[in-house]
Design a protein around this motif. Structure first.
Motif, short mmCIF file in Angstrom:
data_model
loop_
_atom_site.label_atom_id
_atom_site.label_comp_id
_atom_site.label_asym_id
_atom_site.label_seq_id
_atom_site.Cartn_x
_atom_site.Cartn_y
_atom_site.Cartn_z
N LYS A 82 65.34 74.63 -18.93
CA LYS A 82 66.05 73.62 -19.68
C LYS A 82 66.38 72.41 -18.83
O LYS A 82 66.25 71.26 -19.27
CB LYS A 82 67.33 74.23 -20.26
CG LYS A 82 68.11 73.30 -21.18
CD LYS A 82 69.32 73.99 -21.75
CE LYS A 82 70.12 73.05 -22.65
NZ LYS A 82 71.32 73.73 -23.22
N GLN A 83 66.78 72.66 -17.57
CA GLN A 83 67.10 71.56 -16.65
C GLN A 83 65.88 70.73 -16.34
O GLN A 83 65.93 69.50 -16.24
CB GLN A 83 67.72 72.11 -15.36
CG GLN A 83 69.13 72.68 -15.54
CD GLN A 83 69.64 73.29 -14.25
OE1 GLN A 83 68.86 73.55 -13.33
NE2 GLN A 83 70.94 73.56 -14.21
N MET A 106 68.04 84.94 -18.10
CA MET A 106 69.03 83.91 -18.36
C MET A 106 68.89 82.75 -17.37
O MET A 106 68.92 81.57 -17.74
CB MET A 106 70.42 84.50 -18.29
CG MET A 106 71.54 83.49 -18.57
SD MET A 106 73.18 84.22 -18.38
CE MET A 106 73.22 84.45 -16.60
N LEU A 107 68.72 83.08 -16.07
CA LEU A 107 68.62 82.05 -15.05
C LEU A 107 67.33 81.23 -15.20
O LEU A 107 67.33 80.01 -15.03
CB LEU A 107 68.69 82.68 -13.66
CG LEU A 107 70.03 83.31 -13.27
CD1 LEU A 107 69.90 84.04 -11.94
CD2 LEU A 107 71.12 82.26 -13.20
N LYS A 108 66.23 81.90 -15.52
CA LYS A 108 64.96 81.19 -15.69
C LYS A 108 65.02 80.25 -16.88
O LYS A 108 64.48 79.14 -16.85
CB LYS A 108 63.83 82.19 -15.86
CG LYS A 108 63.48 82.94 -14.58
CD LYS A 108 62.42 84.00 -14.82
CE LYS A 108 62.11 84.77 -13.53
NZ LYS A 108 61.11 85.85 -13.77
N ALA A 109 65.68 80.70 -17.95
CA ALA A 109 65.83 79.84 -19.13
C ALA A 109 66.66 78.61 -18.78
O ALA A 109 66.36 77.49 -19.22
CB ALA A 109 66.48 80.64 -20.27
N ARG A 110 67.69 78.78 -18.03
CA ARG A 110 68.54 77.66 -17.63
C ARG A 110 67.76 76.67 -16.78
O ARG A 110 67.88 75.45 -16.94
CB ARG A 110 69.77 78.18 -16.88
CG ARG A 110 70.75 77.09 -16.49
CD ARG A 110 71.91 77.67 -15.70
NE ARG A 110 72.66 78.66 -16.47
CZ ARG A 110 73.64 79.42 -15.97
NH1 ARG A 110 73.97 79.28 -14.69
NH2 ARG A 110 74.27 80.28 -16.75
N LYS A 111 66.93 77.20 -15.85
CA LYS A 111 66.13 76.33 -14.98
C LYS A 111 65.12 75.53 -15.79
O LYS A 111 64.92 74.33 -15.58
CB LYS A 111 65.43 77.17 -13.92
CG LYS A 111 64.62 76.34 -12.93
CD LYS A 111 64.01 77.22 -11.84
CE LYS A 111 63.26 76.37 -10.84
NZ LYS A 111 62.64 77.22 -9.77
#
Length: 449
Positions: A445-446, A438-443
């Protein structure tokens, strides 16, 4: 013969470029005035009078801390050294004994030198302390006639022949109180500076037929401090002498030049001091103790066989009994550590007592301050404090008691009991993997945005 010290400490010390009175600048963690008073104490004076001027309130407060029996008188305007000594006249009225005049900015006078001056007073009415100068410069010159001191001449008023002399005036003298004040009353100010020189009493004494002589000391003892550079040089000189004295008395220092001592540091024979150790005021280390590298000690007592450091800090009120072990990155403040106890890693023990042979685990903290008041922690004998324990004072850990790792102790622990004060661990299968995805996907996207 009773002795009164008159210590001149009124100067502003303009070249120090400081708001702090010159005599309060520290050497070895003590005001240079304290060094002068300590040297004078060797004469066992019945009275000590400090003449203050610039920063008198600060000087008065410092004198009270050094010697509560000492008296301070004020020299409102500085009109020379004779005028300064005369400020003590009223305070010493009726005193029957000798006055020894010292300077608050001359910190390296040896007690043995003062004792020789006192001994010389048995055969002379007035005794002056002089030294052979390697470079006489602008010092006042002592003009001798055999063993008789004929006069002292200030550099500004000296002839070329007198300036060629190398026997110089330190400014210190000893004389019967009544005689000294009588001579000072006759001192004039007809000189290049328009000041009342204490040195003029020598010629006045000779004119009366009194016996006047000079005692010689090493030039290093007369070192005066007038600038920051001279202050730094004085610090270096003190440290070199103090280290040499410790080595002579049987203390081992692996790298003496890296160890910094205070005026009142006491270290016993066969103690070992490793490199880069700093001693603040009021430290006693007993014989056979070892202070390891990069430790800082002040206001503490370390008993025989104890080991401190490396990288340890002992603050005021730390009392270590025999065979105590204080390890790396440990701080002890206002706490007693009983015989054989160990605080070996990354801990703070403040406002506490630790019993015999107790073991304090890594990361232990005594939470002694609530924002307003300090509270005590008591740990009994043979206790075992698990790593990362927080002891919320006031609290008591009994004899032979134990805390589990990570415990927050908020209640007393009875003798022999074990305290467990932590939340229960919960494992969530697969949660770590899902969280990282989840965190890697968010990073990612940013970064695209």
């Amino acid at each position: 013969m009773d002795i009164a010290l008159v210590i001149l400490a009124a100067g502003k010390g303009t070249r120090m470029n400081s708001e702090l009175p010159k005599v309060l600048h520290p050497i070895a963690h003590a005001p240079m005035l304290a060094h002068a008073m300590s040297a004078g104490a060797a004469l066992d004076p019945v009275r000590t009078v400090v003449v203050a001027g610039h920063g008198a309130d600060e000087v008065r407060a410092a004198v009270a801390r050094i010697d509560e029996r000492a008296e301070v008188v004020l020299q409102d305007e500085q009109h020379g050294t004779a005028h300064a000594v005369d400020m003590a006249r009223a305070t010493l009225e009726g005193f029957e004994g000798d006055i020894v005049v010292l300077f608050g900015d001359t910190p390296f006078l040896r007690p043995e030198t003062l004792e020789r001056m006192a001994a010389a007073r048995q055969g002379s009415d007035l005794v002056v302390l002089g030294f052979e100068a390697a470079d006489p410069g602008r010092y006042g010159r002592l003009v001798m006639d055999g063993d008789r001191l004929a006069r002292i001449v200030e550099f500004k008023d000296a002839t070329e022949a007198e300036r060629a002399l190398t026997f110089c005036n330190s400014g210190l003298m000893a004389c019967d109180a009544a005689t000294l004040f009588s001579l000072i009353a006759e001192v004039g100010n007809a000189n290049a500076s328009g000041e009342y020189y204490l040195t003029d009493v020598v010629a006045l004494a000779n004119a009366r037929g009194l016996s006047v002589t000079a005692v010689t000391c090493d030039e290093a003892e007369t070192l005066g401090i007038n600038t920051r550079a001279e202050l730094a040089a004085a610090e270096a000189a003190f440290q070199a002498r103090a280290r040499a004295e410790l080595l002579e008395t049987g203390v081992t220092m692996m790298a003496p030049e890296t160890v910094y001592l205070a005026l009142d540091t006491v270290i016993g024979r066969d103690a070992v001091i490793e490199p880069n150790v700093v001693f603040g005021p009021e430290v006693t280390v007993e014989s056979g103790a070892r202070i390891r590298a990069f430790s800082h000690l002040e206001g503490c007592h370390v008993s025989r066989g104890a080991t401190v450091g490396p990288f340890a800090r002992l603050r005021p009120g730390a009392e270590l009994a025999e065979d105590v072990h204080i390890g790396n990155f440990v701080e002890i403040k206002n706490a007693t550590i009983a015989e054989g106890a160990k605080v070996n890693h990354l801990s703070y023990i403040g406002d506490a007592s630790v019993g015999e042979k107790s073991n304090i685990g890594a990361g232990t903290i005594t939470c002694n301050y609530d924002g307003v008041f300090k509270h005590r922690t008591e740990i009994g004998a043979n206790a075992f404090i698990g790593s990362d324990t927080l002891l919320v004072a006031p609290v008591r850990v009994g004899h032979n008691a134990m805390t589990a790792t990570g415990t927050v102790v908020t209640k007393d622990i009875p003798d022999g009991a074990m305290a467990i004060g932590r939340t229960e661990q919960v494992n969530k299968p697969g949660f770590a993997v899902k969280m990282f995805e989840m965190l890697k996907a968010r990073k990612a996207k940013q970064q695209k945005g």
